[in-house]
Design an enzyme around this catalytic site. Structure first.
Site, PDB file in Angstrom:
ATOM      1  N   ILE A  85       0.390  24.661  28.846  1.00  0.00           N
ATOM      2  CA  ILE A  85      -0.418  25.832  29.361  1.00  0.00           C
ATOM      3  C   ILE A  85      -0.986  26.793  28.094  1.00  0.00           C
ATOM      4  O   ILE A  85      -2.243  27.298  28.193  1.00  0.00           O
ATOM      5  CB  ILE A  85       0.305  26.855  30.169  1.00  0.00           C
ATOM      6  CG1 ILE A  85       0.845  26.219  31.505  1.00  0.00           C
ATOM      7  CG2 ILE A  85      -0.401  28.284  30.557  1.00  0.00           C
ATOM      8  CD1 ILE A  85       1.852  26.743  32.365  1.00  0.00           C
TER       9      ILE A  85
ATOM     10  N   TYR B 220      16.918  30.853  33.974  1.00  0.00           N
ATOM     11  CA  TYR B 220      15.485  30.761  33.923  1.00  0.00           C
ATOM     12  C   TYR B 220      14.764  32.000  34.883  1.00  0.00           C
ATOM     13  O   TYR B 220      13.828  32.604  34.555  1.00  0.00           O
ATOM     14  CB  TYR B 220      14.831  29.584  34.294  1.00  0.00           C
ATOM     15  CG  TYR B 220      13.380  29.666  34.125  1.00  0.00           C
ATOM     16  CD1 TYR B 220      12.800  29.572  32.910  1.00  0.00           C
ATOM     17  CD2 TYR B 220      12.678  29.099  35.272  1.00  0.00           C
ATOM     18  CE1 TYR B 220      11.444  29.102  32.812  1.00  0.00           C
ATOM     19  CE2 TYR B 220      11.236  29.100  35.147  1.00  0.00           C
ATOM     20  CZ  TYR B 220      10.746  29.147  33.945  1.00  0.00           C
ATOM     21  OH  TYR B 220       9.264  29.032  33.587  1.00  0.00           O
TER      22      TYR B 220
ATOM     23  N   LYS C  90      12.411  35.342  33.659  1.00  0.00           N
ATOM     24  CA  LYS C  90      11.036  35.525  34.267  1.00  0.00           C
ATOM     25  C   LYS C  90      10.593  36.644  35.142  1.00  0.00           C
ATOM     26  O   LYS C  90       9.703  37.320  35.026  1.00  0.00           O
ATOM     27  CB  LYS C  90      10.498  34.179  34.920  1.00  0.00           C
ATOM     28  CG  LYS C  90      10.341  32.940  34.206  1.00  0.00           C
ATOM     29  CD  LYS C  90       9.452  33.422  32.860  1.00  0.00           C
ATOM     30  CE  LYS C  90       9.222  31.818  32.147  1.00  0.00           C
ATOM     31  NZ  LYS C  90       8.236  32.425  31.109  1.00  0.00           N
TER      32      LYS C  90
ATOM     33  N   THR D  20       3.294  19.643  32.838  1.00  0.00           N
ATOM     34  CA  THR D  20       3.230  19.744  31.070  1.00  0.00           C
ATOM     35  C   THR D  20       4.540  19.039  30.552  1.00  0.00           C
ATOM     36  O   THR D  20       5.380  18.815  31.202  1.00  0.00           O
ATOM     37  CB  THR D  20       3.243  21.371  30.719  1.00  0.00           C
ATOM     38  OG1 THR D  20       4.599  21.756  31.179  1.00  0.00           O
ATOM     39  CG2 THR D  20       2.038  22.182  31.571  1.00  0.00           C
TER      40      THR D  20
ATOM     41  N   TYR E  32       5.250  24.277  49.131  1.00  0.00           N
ATOM     42  CA  TYR E  32       3.769  24.707  48.581  1.00  0.00           C
ATOM     43  C   TYR E  32       2.846  24.350  49.544  1.00  0.00           C
ATOM     44  O   TYR E  32       2.825  23.346  50.458  1.00  0.00           O
ATOM     45  CB  TYR E  32       3.429  23.454  47.605  1.00  0.00           C
ATOM     46  CG  TYR E  32       3.894  24.030  46.142  1.00  0.00           C
ATOM     47  CD1 TYR E  32       5.267  24.052  46.040  1.00  0.00           C
ATOM     48  CD2 TYR E  32       3.054  24.323  45.142  1.00  0.00           C
ATOM     49  CE1 TYR E  32       5.955  24.472  44.642  1.00  0.00           C
ATOM     50  CE2 TYR E  32       3.538  24.897  43.890  1.00  0.00           C
ATOM     51  CZ  TYR E  32       4.971  24.964  43.562  1.00  0.00           C
ATOM     52  OH  TYR E  32       5.551  25.378  42.428  1.00  0.00           O
TER      53      TYR E  32
HETATM   54  P1  NAD Z   1       5.325  23.584  27.139  1.00  0.00           P
HETATM   55  O1  NAD Z   1       6.865  23.303  26.741  1.00  0.00           O
HETATM   56  O2  NAD Z   1       4.309  22.300  27.321  1.00  0.00           O
HETATM   57  O3  NAD Z   1       4.966  24.321  26.106  1.00  0.00           O
HETATM   58  C1  NAD Z   1       5.701  25.349  25.725  1.00  0.00           C
HETATM   59  C2  NAD Z   1       5.306  25.617  24.159  1.00  0.00           C
HETATM   60  O4  NAD Z   1       6.252  26.711  23.591  1.00  0.00           O
HETATM   61  C3  NAD Z   1       5.866  24.518  23.197  1.00  0.00           C
HETATM   62  O5  NAD Z   1       4.674  24.271  22.308  1.00  0.00           O
HETATM   63  C4  NAD Z   1       7.086  24.995  22.311  1.00  0.00           C
HETATM   64  O6  NAD Z   1       7.101  24.333  20.992  1.00  0.00           O
HETATM   65  C5  NAD Z   1       6.792  26.468  22.380  1.00  0.00           C
HETATM   66  N1  NAD Z   1       8.006  27.172  22.140  1.00  0.00           N
HETATM   67  C6  NAD Z   1       9.183  27.147  22.686  1.00  0.00           C
HETATM   68  N2  NAD Z   1      10.079  27.970  22.041  1.00  0.00           N
HETATM   69  C7  NAD Z   1       9.373  28.547  21.231  1.00  0.00           C
HETATM   70  C8  NAD Z   1       9.815  29.658  20.060  1.00  0.00           C
HETATM   71  N3  NAD Z   1      10.897  30.185  19.958  1.00  0.00           N
HETATM   72  N4  NAD Z   1       8.872  30.132  19.276  1.00  0.00           N
HETATM   73  C9  NAD Z   1       7.697  29.522  19.509  1.00  0.00           C
HETATM   74  N5  NAD Z   1       7.119  28.712  20.178  1.00  0.00           N
HETATM   75  C10 NAD Z   1       8.230  28.157  21.208  1.00  0.00           C
HETATM   76  O7  NAD Z   1       5.535  24.196  28.538  1.00  0.00           O
HETATM   77  P2  NAD Z   1       4.547  24.773  29.488  1.00  0.00           P
HETATM   78  O8  NAD Z   1       4.837  24.253  30.590  1.00  0.00           O
HETATM   79  O9  NAD Z   1       3.240  25.026  28.859  1.00  0.00           O
HETATM   80  O10 NAD Z   1       5.079  26.465  29.486  1.00  0.00           O
HETATM   81  C11 NAD Z   1       4.150  27.629  29.002  1.00  0.00           C
HETATM   82  C12 NAD Z   1       4.775  28.655  29.764  1.00  0.00           C
HETATM   83  O11 NAD Z   1       4.782  28.693  31.337  1.00  0.00           O
HETATM   84  C13 NAD Z   1       6.521  29.070  29.597  1.00  0.00           C
HETATM   85  O12 NAD Z   1       6.478  30.414  29.300  1.00  0.00           O
HETATM   86  C14 NAD Z   1       6.712  28.463  31.063  1.00  0.00           C
HETATM   87  O13 NAD Z   1       8.123  29.078  31.325  1.00  0.00           O
HETATM   88  C15 NAD Z   1       5.782  29.010  31.861  1.00  0.00           C
HETATM   89  N6  NAD Z   1       5.747  27.993  33.336  1.00  0.00           N
HETATM   90  C16 NAD Z   1       5.502  26.771  33.145  1.00  0.00           C
HETATM   91  C17 NAD Z   1       5.388  26.249  34.591  1.00  0.00           C
HETATM   92  C18 NAD Z   1       5.308  24.581  34.585  1.00  0.00           C
HETATM   93  O14 NAD Z   1       5.417  24.271  35.460  1.00  0.00           O
HETATM   94  N7  NAD Z   1       4.815  24.345  33.176  1.00  0.00           N
HETATM   95  C19 NAD Z   1       5.772  26.942  35.509  1.00  0.00           C
HETATM   96  C20 NAD Z   1       6.022  28.177  35.491  1.00  0.00           C
HETATM   97  C21 NAD Z   1       5.874  28.992  34.339  1.00  0.00           C
END
Ligand code: NAD
Length: 250
Positions: free
Chosen positions: A17, A151, A155, A186, A210
């Site tokens: 994201i 988690y 959030k 992702t 959903y």
């Molecule tokens: P992702 O794993 O593809 O990307 C997360 C990124 O965060 C990675 O590049 C990772 O290296 C970086 N990261 C992790 N820990 C870190 C740190 N300590 N310092 C710096 N960078 C760090 O995940 P995503 O799915 O893109 O998630 C992005 C956000 O969206 C997150 O906060 C996640 O909780 C939230 N989210 C994702 C989903 C989903 O379904 N993918 C749903 C709800 C919320």
């Protein structure tokens, strides 16, 4: 060009994201600073978006690392107008098998990380005469998931942190909002699904509530972050925008 000339720092921007958000913001005319702890994927993302994009190695759990990255972003872009906190960590375990270390690790990235980033960024946003903060929270902060107490707590905490901050920073012209994604394809979600013995059954379980019965896309999340960062949302602050196919109300 809905972000023409804006200077935005995005954490977690090497993947998922955060990466899609950085790409969309760049396409909409912003200069973007991509911050992540994954150096290889960060370099690849920056190469895709340059010129107009810089990469900053940063661990959001480390206040010194965050201060250095935010300072470098402001210096190299000539200031800072906005932040997107997308860095995140997600593991699923039953409550009894969740270790204190796992709880602390998720708190450190998902909740304390945005705290460090906001603390470092706010003086720059004030110097710019105002700005925007967008926290990528989760539908799990609005409506709980099974086997994800840690988690969900991070959030929900992030959502309330953002709302409280929205009150404190409004006089400075800084708006604070959150995007609450549903399940999005992702690397984070792929990692979780890879642990499931029956992937198809796990997907069915996930989509059970959903209304729009599919996974969301990173582009749909980036569009929500764009709305909350652009002037189109100039009267919106303290909100949690669910982009979750209806899961949080159903
Ligand atoms: P992702 O794993 O593809 O990307 C997360 C990124 O965060 C990675 O590049 C990772 O290296 C970086 N990261 C992790 N820990 C870190 C740190 N300590 N310092 C710096 N960078 C760090 O995940 P995503 O799915 O893109 O998630 C992005 C956000 O969206 C997150 O906060 C996640 O909780 C939230 N989210 C994702 C989903 C989903 O379904 N993918 C749903 C709800 C919320």
């Amino acid at each position: 060009m809905r972000l023409d000339g804006r200077r935005i720092l995005i954490t977690g921007a090497a993947s998922g994201i955060g990466r899609a958000t950085a790409g969309l913001f760049r396409a909409e005319g912003a200069r973007v600073a991509l911050a992540d702890r994954d150096g290889d994927r960060l370099a690849a993302a920056v190469a895709e978006m340059a010129p107009g994009a810089i990469g900053l190695a940063c661990d959001v759990t480390d206040p010194g690392s965050v201060a250095a990255a935010v300072g470098a972003a402001a210096e190299r872009m000539g200031g800072l107008d906005g932040v997107v906190n997308s860095a995140g960590l997600c593991t699923f375990h039953s409550f009894e098998t969740t270790t204190a270390a796992e709880w602390s690790a998720m708190m450190a990235v998902n909740l304390t990380g945005p705290f460090h980033v906001c603390q470092a960024a706010v003086p720059h946003l004030k110097a710019a005469g105002g700005g925007t903060i967008v926290n990528i929270a989760s539908g799990a902060g609005l409506r709980p998931l099974a086997n994800a107490a840690a988690y969900c707590a991070t959030k929900a905490g992030l959502l309330m942190f953002g709302k409280a901050l929205a009150i404190d920073l409004a006089p400075a012209g800084i708006r604070v909002n959150a995007v609450c994604p549903g399940v999005v394809q992702t690397p984070m979600v792929e990692g979780l699904l890879a642990e499931e013995p029956d992937r198809a059954a796990a997907v069915e379980r996930i989509l059970d509530r959903y209304v729009i019965r599919r996974f969301g896309t990173v582009d749909e999340m980036a569009s929500a972050a764009l709305f909350l960062t652009s002037e189109e949302s100039s009267f919106v602050t303290g909100t949690a925008l669910a982009v979750d196919g209806g899961r949080s109300f159903h």
